[in-house]
Scaffold this motif. Structure first.
Motif, PDB file in Angstrom:
ATOM      1  N   SER A   1       0.824  -1.192   0.000  1.00 50.68           N
ATOM      2  CA  SER A   1       0.000   0.000   0.000  1.00 50.68           C
ATOM      3  C   SER A   1       0.869   1.257   0.000  1.00 50.68           C
ATOM      4  N   GLY A   2       0.557   2.181  -0.912  1.00 47.57           N
ATOM      5  CA  GLY A   2       1.309   3.421  -0.982  1.00 47.57           C
ATOM      6  C   GLY A   2       2.620   3.305  -1.726  1.00 47.57           C
ATOM      7  N   LEU A   3       2.782   2.247  -2.506  1.00 51.95           N
ATOM      8  CA  LEU A   3       4.054   1.983  -3.183  1.00 51.95           C
ATOM      9  C   LEU A   3       4.543   3.178  -4.008  1.00 51.95           C
ATOM     10  N   PHE A   4       3.649   3.751  -4.822  1.00 51.40           N
ATOM     11  CA  PHE A   4       4.104   4.829  -5.704  1.00 51.40           C
ATOM     12  C   PHE A   4       4.394   6.111  -4.928  1.00 51.40           C
ATOM     13  N   SER A   5       3.623   6.376  -3.885  1.00 50.33           N
ATOM     14  CA  SER A   5       3.907   7.555  -3.047  1.00 50.33           C
ATOM     15  C   SER A   5       5.284   7.434  -2.412  1.00 50.33           C
ATOM     16  N   TYR A   6       5.612   6.233  -1.980  1.00 47.15           N
ATOM     17  CA  TYR A   6       6.944   5.966  -1.417  1.00 47.15           C
ATOM     18  C   TYR A   6       8.022   6.298  -2.446  1.00 47.15           C
ATOM     19  N   CYS A   7       7.821   5.852  -3.684  1.00 47.02           N
ATOM     20  CA  CYS A   7       8.782   6.130  -4.748  1.00 47.02           C
ATOM     21  C   CYS A   7       8.857   7.620  -5.050  1.00 47.02           C
ATOM     22  N   GLN A   8       7.708   8.288  -5.060  1.00 50.20           N
ATOM     23  CA  GLN A   8       7.665   9.716  -5.356  1.00 50.20           C
ATOM     24  C   GLN A   8       8.406  10.538  -4.305  1.00 50.20           C
ATOM     25  N   LEU A   9       8.230  10.179  -3.043  1.00 52.85           N
ATOM     26  CA  LEU A   9       8.896  10.916  -1.968  1.00 52.85           C
ATOM     27  C   LEU A   9      10.406  10.733  -2.039  1.00 52.85           C
ATOM     28  N   SER A  10      10.831   9.497  -2.202  1.00 56.07           N
ATOM     29  CA  SER A  10      12.257   9.225  -2.290  1.00 56.07           C
ATOM     30  C   SER A  10      12.888   9.966  -3.461  1.00 56.07           C
ATOM     31  N   SER A  11      12.224   9.930  -4.615  1.00 57.77           N
ATOM     32  CA  SER A  11      12.751  10.567  -5.818  1.00 57.77           C
ATOM     33  C   SER A  11      12.683  12.085  -5.735  1.00 57.77           C
ATOM     34  N   GLY A  12      11.574  12.604  -5.199  1.00 51.86           N
ATOM     35  CA  GLY A  12      11.434  14.054  -5.079  1.00 51.86           C
ATOM     36  C   GLY A  12      12.555  14.662  -4.268  1.00 51.86           C
ATOM     37  N   ALA A  13      12.943  13.990  -3.201  1.00 50.22           N
ATOM     38  CA  ALA A  13      14.021  14.504  -2.354  1.00 50.22           C
ATOM     39  C   ALA A  13      15.362  14.490  -3.077  1.00 50.22           C
ATOM     40  N   SER A  14      15.648  13.422  -3.816  1.00 49.37           N
ATOM     41  CA  SER A  14      16.934  13.341  -4.512  1.00 49.37           C
ATOM     42  C   SER A  14      17.028  14.363  -5.638  1.00 49.37           C
ATOM     43  N   ILE A  15      15.919  14.574  -6.349  1.00 47.29           N
ATOM     44  CA  ILE A  15      15.898  15.597  -7.394  1.00 47.29           C
ATOM     45  C   ILE A  15      16.120  16.976  -6.782  1.00 47.29           C
ATOM     46  N   ASP A  16      15.472  17.222  -5.644  1.00 47.96           N
ATOM     47  CA  ASP A  16      15.622  18.525  -5.008  1.00 47.96           C
ATOM     48  C   ASP A  16      16.977  18.698  -4.344  1.00 47.96           C
ATOM     49  N   CYS A  17      17.619  17.596  -3.986  1.00 46.46           N
ATOM     50  CA  CYS A  17      19.024  17.690  -3.550  1.00 46.46           C
ATOM     51  C   CYS A  17      19.856  18.297  -4.676  1.00 46.46           C
ATOM     52  N   ALA A  18      19.615  17.821  -5.905  1.00 44.67           N
ATOM     53  CA  ALA A  18      20.340  18.353  -7.062  1.00 44.67           C
ATOM     54  C   ALA A  18      20.077  19.837  -7.221  1.00 44.67           C
ATOM     55  N   HIS A  19      18.825  20.238  -7.059  1.00 48.63           N
ATOM     56  CA  HIS A  19      18.495  21.651  -7.231  1.00 48.63           C
ATOM     57  C   HIS A  19      19.103  22.524  -6.142  1.00 48.63           C
ATOM     58  N   SER A  20      19.173  22.024  -4.934  1.00 49.39           N
ATOM     59  CA  SER A  20      19.774  22.825  -3.860  1.00 49.39           C
ATOM     60  C   SER A  20      21.254  23.053  -4.123  1.00 49.39           C
ATOM     61  N   ILE A  21      21.893  22.094  -4.782  1.00 47.09           N
ATOM     62  CA  ILE A  21      23.304  22.244  -5.153  1.00 47.09           C
ATOM     63  C   ILE A  21      23.441  23.189  -6.347  1.00 47.09           C
ATOM     64  N   LEU A  22      22.637  22.979  -7.358  1.00 36.50           N
ATOM     65  CA  LEU A  22      22.745  23.764  -8.596  1.00 36.50           C
ATOM     66  C   LEU A  22      22.456  25.236  -8.373  1.00 36.50           C
TER      67      LEU A  22
END
Length: 486
Positions: free
Chosen positions: A140-161
């Motif tokens: 249950s909530g599989l895709f939300s789990y993936c979205q949260l994990s990915s959203g944070a890593s993408i935004d890590c890139a943006h905080s650096i850039l």
């Protein structure tokens, strides 16, 4: 005792959402997202969060995930329903007239019927490797789990850039086995690849370093044909150890030849030889490749006493690798990964958060930590490693590995010159517009509850200013500059 080193001035962005730790792969499954909550509690109770900018993780959008993953695979994950829910919807719809069925259930019922009609010999489950083995269960909530994990890593890139941070941390990321259109090794969406793709919009060269006990095969595969990303993986190999890839002579193909570097080791690897070899290889890589940014996967299953890994590293040995990469002084992103003795995973990531901040933590576990009992019997941050463990890595074999890697690196162009032919579009179109779009408003609504919870957890009053970071789209809920107000 917490000791501060001479380089404690780095701006650190930390991404967290307590909901990420509440997903469950299954009672008997070794992957426990709960370890992320446990690590966070240590980070809070050691006071480390006060030295960072803290962001509330948001969910990655489908168009962002689609920069790497196959559209059909994304649709399947995003529309996934647990078997219990499928049974409930079927029973509800069959017992009621369609005219009185809630619209959302009716749409889901139609989707179930559509899937049933389209099923052939090869089901979508088996095609995408989701739910077809104990490794990659549906939950249950599989895709939300993936979205949260990915959203944070993408935004890590943006905080650096965008210059908001020198180091960005997402311990819920690091899911390095996921492939373009299939789940693998507990990983469904490859947040690391998505993070690196965003970095490549600006940076010419990115170095990926993986110290998980398992080979970072998904990331290597994604960048196997390019010289703009060098993948460097230190991992256990042989005796049918998962995933069975990452041999020394796996070096990349075409333009990417020699830009995939693998350091395969045998079980029993201990601190001193590991750190020695790590420094020898990474120093040469940095000298030759000269990356603009480092993305480091800090899988903690390479620690001693892990339930799945066979190495015998201490937390300090593991952390020494993070500290060494930090010493090069270029932008850096730290991600989580494997780790299946969860109390040791949380210890490790809290310790490495301290390293990112220039602080060496050596205190006992704070007694007010809600997971305090997990750290018995000693209640110490640094646990004793296994004694009398045979290190099956002979010195001469390790020297041969280093020599071979040096030879491979001698074939690549020093800091290769790359001309931009196509700069990928931003994951955040129209971010400069004054009015927020519909997706942004929906994201804010989803985060409202978790924002209040996290504010309380961090001890931040409701009157504290919360700001939206235009560049990253994640909600900043605490700034290092607020320290004097707490």
């Amino acid at each position: 005792m917490i000791q501060t080193d001479s380089d404690s001035s780095k701006r650190v962005a930390y991404f967290y959402n307590r909901f990420i730790g509440k997903f469950q792969y299954g009672k008997e499954h070794p992957m426990k997202p709960k370890r992320i909550i446990m690590a966070h509690n240590l980070i809070v109770n050691y006071g480390l969060f006060r030295q960072m900018d803290v962001y509330l993780i948001r969910e990655a959008q489908l168009q962002e995930i689609g920069k790497f993953h196959d559209p059909d695979y994304i649709i399947y994950l995003s529309q996934f329903m647990s078997q219990n829910k499928i049974n409930f919807v079927k029973e509800y719809c069959s017992a009621n007239n369609e005219s009185v069925i809630p619209e959302n259930l009716l749409e889901e019922f139609k989707l179930i019927i559509k899937w049933s009609q389209q099923q052939k010999v090869k089901t979508e489950n088996s095609e995408f490797k989701v739910g077809d083995s104990p490794d990659n269960p549906t939950f249950s909530g599989l895709f939300s789990y993936c979205q949260l994990s990915s959203g944070a890593s993408i935004d890590c890139a943006h905080s650096i850039l965008t210059g908001q941070a020198d180091i960005a941390i997402n311990w819920s990321g690091g899911l390095h086995h996921a492939k373009k259109k299939e789940a693998s090794g507990f990983c469904y969406i490859n947040d690391i690849v998505l993070c690196i793709l965003e970095l490549l919009r600006v940076y010419v060269r990115v170095l990926y370093v993986d110290i998980d006990c398992h080979h970072g095969d998904g990331v290597e595969e994604a960048f196997y044909l390019t010289n703009r990303v060098m993948t460097l993986s230190f991992h256990q190999y042989g005796d049918d150890f998962y995933p069975g890839t990452g041999q020394l002579n796996s070096v990349g193909v075409g333009v990417g030849r020699y830009y995939s570097v693998n350091v395969p080791m045998k079980p029993g690897m201990s601190d001193q030889p590991y750190i020695e070899m790590f420094k020898k290889i990474t120093s040469r890589v940095m000298q030759v490749y000269r990356p603009d940014c480092i993305v480091m996967q800090c899988g903690a299953d390479s620690l001693s006493l892990d339930k799945l890994g066979g190495f015998n590293l201490s937390i300090k040995g593991h952390g020494a690798c993070v500290e060494y990469m930090k010493s090069f002084g270029i932008p850096m992103i730290l991600l989580g990964g494997g780790g299946y003795t969860i109390q040791n995973v949380s210890r490790c990531w809290a310790y490495e958060t301290g390293i990112a901040l220039g602080q060496q933590i050596d205190q006992a576990i704070p007694s007010n930590d809600i997971y305090y009992d997990y750290y018995s019997p000693d209640y110490l941050l640094h646990f004793p490693i296994k004694q009398n463990v045979e290190n099956r890595n002979k010195t001469e074999d390790l020297n041969k590995i280093v020599a071979t890697v040096y030879d491979y690196l001698s074939h690549i162009e020093n800091a290769p010159g790359i001309h931009f032919h196509d700069v990928p579009f931003s994951f955040y179109p129209d971010m400069d517009e004054e009015n927020e779009d519909e997706n942004k408003e929906q994201m804010d609504q989803k985060q409202e509850v978790s924002l209040n919870e996290l504010e309380q957890e961090l001890g931040i009053s409701n009157s504290s200013k919360n700001e939206i970071s235009v560049q990253s789209n994640s909600r900043k809920i605490y700034s290092k500059s607020q320290q004097q107000d707490l």
